[in-house]
Design a protein around this motif. Structure first.
Motif, mmCIF file in Angstrom:
data_model
loop_
_atom_site.group_PDB
_atom_site.id
_atom_site.type_symbol
_atom_site.label_atom_id
_atom_site.label_comp_id
_atom_site.label_asym_id
_atom_site.label_seq_id
_atom_site.Cartn_x
_atom_site.Cartn_y
_atom_site.Cartn_z
ATOM 1 N N GLN A 63 0.828 -1.357 -0.051
ATOM 2 C CA GLN A 63 -0.089 -0.001 0.116
ATOM 3 C C GLN A 63 0.845 1.307 0.238
ATOM 4 O OE1 GLN A 63 -2.447 -1.862 3.307
ATOM 5 N NE2 GLN A 63 -4.297 -0.465 2.273
ATOM 6 N N GLN A 91 0.892 3.991 -2.965
ATOM 7 C CA GLN A 91 0.443 5.753 -2.405
ATOM 8 C C GLN A 91 1.686 6.337 -2.959
ATOM 9 O OE1 GLN A 91 -0.514 4.646 1.511
ATOM 10 N NE2 GLN A 91 -2.918 4.376 0.875
ATOM 11 N N SER A 92 2.724 6.089 -2.676
ATOM 12 C CA SER A 92 3.888 7.000 -2.918
ATOM 13 C C SER A 92 4.166 7.167 -4.318
ATOM 14 C CB SER A 92 5.060 6.360 -2.438
ATOM 15 O OG SER A 92 5.082 5.908 -1.028
ATOM 16 N N LYS A 100 7.781 12.027 -2.425
ATOM 17 C CA LYS A 100 6.875 10.922 -1.713
ATOM 18 C C LYS A 100 7.784 9.645 -1.838
ATOM 19 C CE LYS A 100 2.688 12.701 -1.556
ATOM 20 N NZ LYS A 100 1.546 12.801 -0.245
ATOM 21 N N LEU A 152 -9.426 10.253 -5.587
ATOM 22 C CA LEU A 152 -8.169 10.490 -5.657
ATOM 23 C C LEU A 152 -7.904 11.848 -5.702
ATOM 24 C CD1 LEU A 152 -6.802 8.149 -8.826
ATOM 25 C CD2 LEU A 152 -6.463 7.630 -6.175
ATOM 26 N N GLU A 181 -1.600 9.712 -6.601
ATOM 27 C CA GLU A 181 -1.360 10.766 -5.354
ATOM 28 C C GLU A 181 0.062 10.956 -4.974
ATOM 29 O OE1 GLU A 181 -4.345 8.729 -2.659
ATOM 30 O OE2 GLU A 181 -5.701 10.254 -3.052
ATOM 31 N N GLY A 182 0.731 10.268 -5.614
ATOM 32 C CA GLY A 182 2.264 10.284 -5.417
ATOM 33 C C GLY A 182 3.252 10.904 -6.628
ATOM 34 N N TYR A 206 -2.514 1.966 -9.141
ATOM 35 C CA TYR A 206 -3.807 1.874 -8.316
ATOM 36 C C TYR A 206 -4.462 0.646 -8.123
ATOM 37 C CZ TYR A 206 -7.821 4.411 -6.208
ATOM 38 O OH TYR A 206 -8.619 5.043 -5.633
ATOM 39 N N GLU A 215 -6.540 -3.560 -0.655
ATOM 40 C CA GLU A 215 -7.566 -2.677 0.146
ATOM 41 C C GLU A 215 -8.997 -3.700 0.262
ATOM 42 O OE1 GLU A 215 -7.996 1.066 -1.376
ATOM 43 O OE2 GLU A 215 -5.924 1.801 -0.210
ATOM 44 N N GLN A 247 -3.050 -1.219 -5.212
ATOM 45 C CA GLN A 247 -3.645 -0.672 -3.959
ATOM 46 C C GLN A 247 -5.029 -1.108 -3.588
ATOM 47 O OE1 GLN A 247 -3.117 3.614 -3.744
ATOM 48 N NE2 GLN A 247 -4.559 3.932 -2.264
#
Lengths: 295, 295
Positions: free
Chosen positions: A143, A147-148, A184, B28, A152-153, B122, B129, B125
């Motif tokens: 995760q 994310q990094s 990030k 996002l 979003e990173g 993504y 999740e 991720q």
């Protein structure tokens, strides 16, 4: 003495990392040209600062840095994929990287895109295969990496950087780009070490703040190197940012203002390290290196 | 009756999938142009056969298909990223996909590459999740996705496909391409459902064999559609494979030979389904659909 310490540590774990990277690709059952293209960019050198941050974080928490080998390789693969894609003709259109022809110049554009895709994909497999840690930690690593490096990173930073080329940026916009594009993944490297060290919430927060400021310092130094750097060492012409009308810290704050901002970020980074109250000597030395780096 | 069953099921879960895809991107915090580019290709339609296979597998094992929503969205994102990158000028150089301009025609090449990168990232991720399942299952999903889509899976197929354009292939080489380029992700979709259904080893093996043969059938039908398909339905000119001197099942086996091979693969797929001894009606109907599909 202090500097010798980091040198010894760095030599040892860089070597282990190189071995891990090579072995990880070698074992793949995949078309040779794909493996060659993946090898080529992974083994093109580089400072390996992300893996070093991860190993040094583990060391600070008295963990064997070798437990971070898979994660370090994964992070370096993501960094490498981002360089391959950034260098493409439709992005920065660079023919040289660290003095060697870029991936697409050697293997063609299609293979370069696919080698990048394969490195990115493989990085998640390596994270998920981290040996000797509970499933929860492996999931947290997956995760963190997503994310990094994702929308979003790092990818957000690259998109914003391209959009920014068309206009003059203010300081907040410039910071957004750097925090995402470079910051990030630097933060992710430290926090991957934190996950593998099972740190406390307070320690997590300090490490996050530390690496945030370190990332900004890294980028300000980068901008300054474009002014006072040695072309041979940095591997690109000095003054190219000015030539490209790129917004940088010196262009917004002046050279002295940028240098002051660099010192401020370095101080903040070190303050957070001290708060952790562990043997963070190696992380401090990496911070000194970021402040004074010549390339 | 049987066909109505799949229709109802398909309408319901496709809608849930579309919602999941849209919501996942909406949430996002990323540059708008990046989100727009991700939305654009995700919402360009398509058969959604991979998610349907996942949902139908869950249904066969009496699980609520909704527990597969995250995984289905992740798989569709990987499929979509692969289309975006495949369409790029340096790859297949396609201007149209399903009758709409391709991603890079609308957002530019750099944004298309980055939107693909972001979708791929993504997807891991989202897998990690997956709600309401143990960490081990989430990890297994991450690993399955990486293996199915990476250097030993889909990317290997795309590299081999490009290498194959330069020469005439034999049947083994053609199968290698299809098993990797299309087959691995179809198998991955079924096996993601298998992970979420905690199937037995024997069931796992049958599902793996089922989807392997289904994948080959899918591709043979694709090749045949290039000969007997309706241009408006398939969205590209009939006969383009012949025009491009592409090795296909019909070019190697003749039209009748390819049709026989299709029937053989469909039979094999159905045999493995029967061995599972569960309510695999929906999976059988999807198999019929693959055999007879017009687009």
């Amino acid at each position: 003495m202090a500097s010798l310490h980091l040198d010894t540590f760095s030599t040892k774990y860089k070597q282990l990392l190189e071995d891990q990277l090579r072995k990880s690709i070698d074992r793949l059952e995949a078309p040779e040209v794909l493996k060659d293209a993946m090898h080529y960019s992974l083994e093109a050198g580089g400072k390996r600062i992300r893996p070093l941050l991860l190993f040094a974080t583990l060391h600070a928490f008295q963990k064997d840095p070798e437990i971070g080998l898979n994660a370090a390789a994964a992070i370096e693969m993501v960094h490498t994929y981002s360089l391959i894609h950034d260098d493409l003709p439709s992005m920065d259109n660079d023919d040289l990287r660290r003095g060697k022809p870029t991936n697409h110049k050697v293997f063609g554009e299609a293979n370069a895109i696919l080698a990048g895709d394969a490195l990115l994909t493989y990085s998640f497999q390596l994270m998920a295969e981290t040996p000797d840690v509970p499933a929860d930690a492996k999931l947290a690593l997956v995760q963190l990496l997503a994310q990094s490096s994702g929308a979003e990173g790092m990818v957000a930073g690259q998109v914003a950087d391209m959009l920014g080329e068309e206009k003059e940026l203010n300081l907040a916009e410039l910071e957004y780009i750097h925090i995402h594009k470079t910051g990030k993944m630097l933060t992710g490297s430290v926090l991957a070490g934190a996950i593998l060290s099972s740190v406390s919430e307070e320690e997590w927060e300090c490490l996050e703040r530390f690496s945030h400021h370190l990332g900004l310092a890294f980028q300000i130094r980068d901008d300054l190197l474009d002014i006072d750097g040695d072309e041979e060492l940095i591997g690109k012409p000095v003054g190219s940012d000015v030539g490209n009308h790129k917004t940088t810290y010196p262009s917004l704050l002046g050279i002295k203002g940028a240098q002051d901002e660099l010192w401020k970020q370095i101080e903040l980074a070190k303050d957070y390290l001290l708060k952790i109250n562990k043997d963070t000597q190696l992380l401090q030395e990496i911070t000194d290196l970021v402040e004074n780096r010549k390339y």
